[in-house]
Design a protein around this motif. Structure first.
Motif, PDB file in Angstrom:
ATOM      1  N   HIS A 145      11.525 -43.005 -66.888  1.00  0.00           N
ATOM      2  CA  HIS A 145      11.300 -44.432 -66.649  1.00  0.00           C
ATOM      3  C   HIS A 145      10.065 -44.836 -67.446  1.00  0.00           C
ATOM      4  N   HIS A 156       7.091 -46.218 -66.752  1.00  0.00           N
ATOM      5  CA  HIS A 156       5.703 -46.228 -66.277  1.00  0.00           C
ATOM      6  C   HIS A 156       4.833 -45.520 -67.322  1.00  0.00           C
ATOM      7  N   HIS A 190       4.258 -41.812 -67.917  1.00  0.00           N
ATOM      8  CA  HIS A 190       5.402 -41.027 -68.412  1.00  0.00           C
ATOM      9  C   HIS A 190       5.715 -41.304 -69.886  1.00  0.00           C
ATOM     10  N   HIS A 204      12.780 -45.300 -57.109  1.00  0.00           N
ATOM     11  CA  HIS A 204      11.330 -45.363 -57.348  1.00  0.00           C
ATOM     12  C   HIS A 204      10.814 -46.797 -57.231  1.00  0.00           C
ATOM     13  N   ASP A 208      10.036 -39.698 -61.149  1.00  0.00           N
ATOM     14  CA  ASP A 208       9.426 -40.303 -59.967  1.00  0.00           C
ATOM     15  C   ASP A 208      10.530 -40.832 -59.060  1.00  0.00           C
TER      16      ASP A 208
END
Ligand code: ZN
Length: 286
Positions: free
Chosen positions: A60, A62, A65, A165, A189
């Motif tokens: 994802h 974020h 990451h 998430h 996550d």
């Protein structure tokens, strides 16, 4: 097959632990799962060059990451001198747009890319590395994935599953890689959920997010969209995995006594072997 924990951290910066990234080596392929803060430098430090990375899977978008994706893409392009295949890049939507906005013609790094393509000394360095002119732009091959998708290469198959998430703001995936040497799952996550448990069913190793002690997460209202100690242990037990590796530890687990409590929490629900992974942790499944 070898799995290296390039980064086992979170958005909270520690010198020894910041952001998420895992490198899987199988055959000639080097497959990176997420590319958090400093991932490129940390890989180089442990002996893997950006030009060796063949595949990048993003769970994802974020920043803990993905923030080092520009460093990986640009150093791979620059050092690759047009002699290596495009990086195969996978992730939930809008991964394709995210990559385009980094290295595309109107992307964030267009001035750098245009300078390296156009300036005579950059062209000369490129030729001295074995490249030819005109210097090609960065090439990537993006594939956006949804839960249930499979990516198959000669030596491995990656399966994507829904990770619960921070929807609807971000689409989030967990991944499983199956090889002749074994199966490894990266939760990314997520909160404990059936889709990730199913993905991990019978796997050799589950690399699970472990944000904090379960009781503290529940007390502080941080147990939504995230997995804690007991949740990680229950997923491992329900999925019947052979080994659990705790990663993506939040800052409150940094003190040694808190880690001991984390392992005790997990042991209360899962009786298999558990590792509290440090940055640089390696697992050899050959
Ligand atoms: Zn996240």
């Amino acid at each position: 097959m070898k799995v290296q924990a390039v980064g086992v951290g979170t958005p909270t910066p520690f010198a020894h632990n910041w952001g998420s990234s895992f490198l899987v080596s199988v055959g000639d392929d080097r497959i990176l799962f997420d590319c958090g803060p400093g991932a490129t430098a940390k890989m180089v430090d442990s002996g893997t060059k950006p030009t060796e990375i063949t595949d990048l899977f993003l769970t994802h978008l974020h920043f803990d990451h993905v923030v080092d994706v520009p460093a990986l893409l640009l150093s791979r392009w620059d050092q690759g001198a047009g002699l290596i295949p495009p990086l195969r890049t996978y992730g939930p939507q809008p991964t394709a747009r995210f990559i385009e906005e980094i290295v595309g013609e109107n992307g964030l790094f267009r001035e750098d890319i245009n300078a390296r393509i156009g300036h005579p000394v950059s062209q000369r360095i490129h030729q001295n590395r074995g490249g030819s002119l005109p210097r090609p732009r960065p090439r990537t091959k993006e594939t956006e994935l949804v839960a249930g998708d499979h990516v198959r290469q000669k030596a491995w198959t990656v399966t994507a599953a829904h990770a619960q998430h921070v929807q609807p703001f971000l689409d989030c995936l967990a991944y499983r890689i199956d090889t002749d040497f074994g199966s490894v799952v990266f939760t990314g996550d997520t909160e404990p959920c059936e889709s990730v448990t199913q993905l991990a069913r019978g796997a050799d190793v589950l690399f699970s997010m472990c944000w904090d002690l379960q009781a503290r997460m529940e007390r502080d209202g941080e147990d939504v969209g995230q997995t804690g100690t007991v949740g990680a242990g229950k997923m491992a037990a329900d999925a019947g995995v052979s080994q659990l590796v705790l990663v993506h530890h939040g800052p409150q687990l940094d003190p040694v006594d808190q880690r001991d409590q984390a392992l005790a929490d997990v042991a209360s629900v899962y009786d298999g072997p558990v590792v509290y992974a440090e940055q640089g942790f390696e697992l050899d499944l050959t």
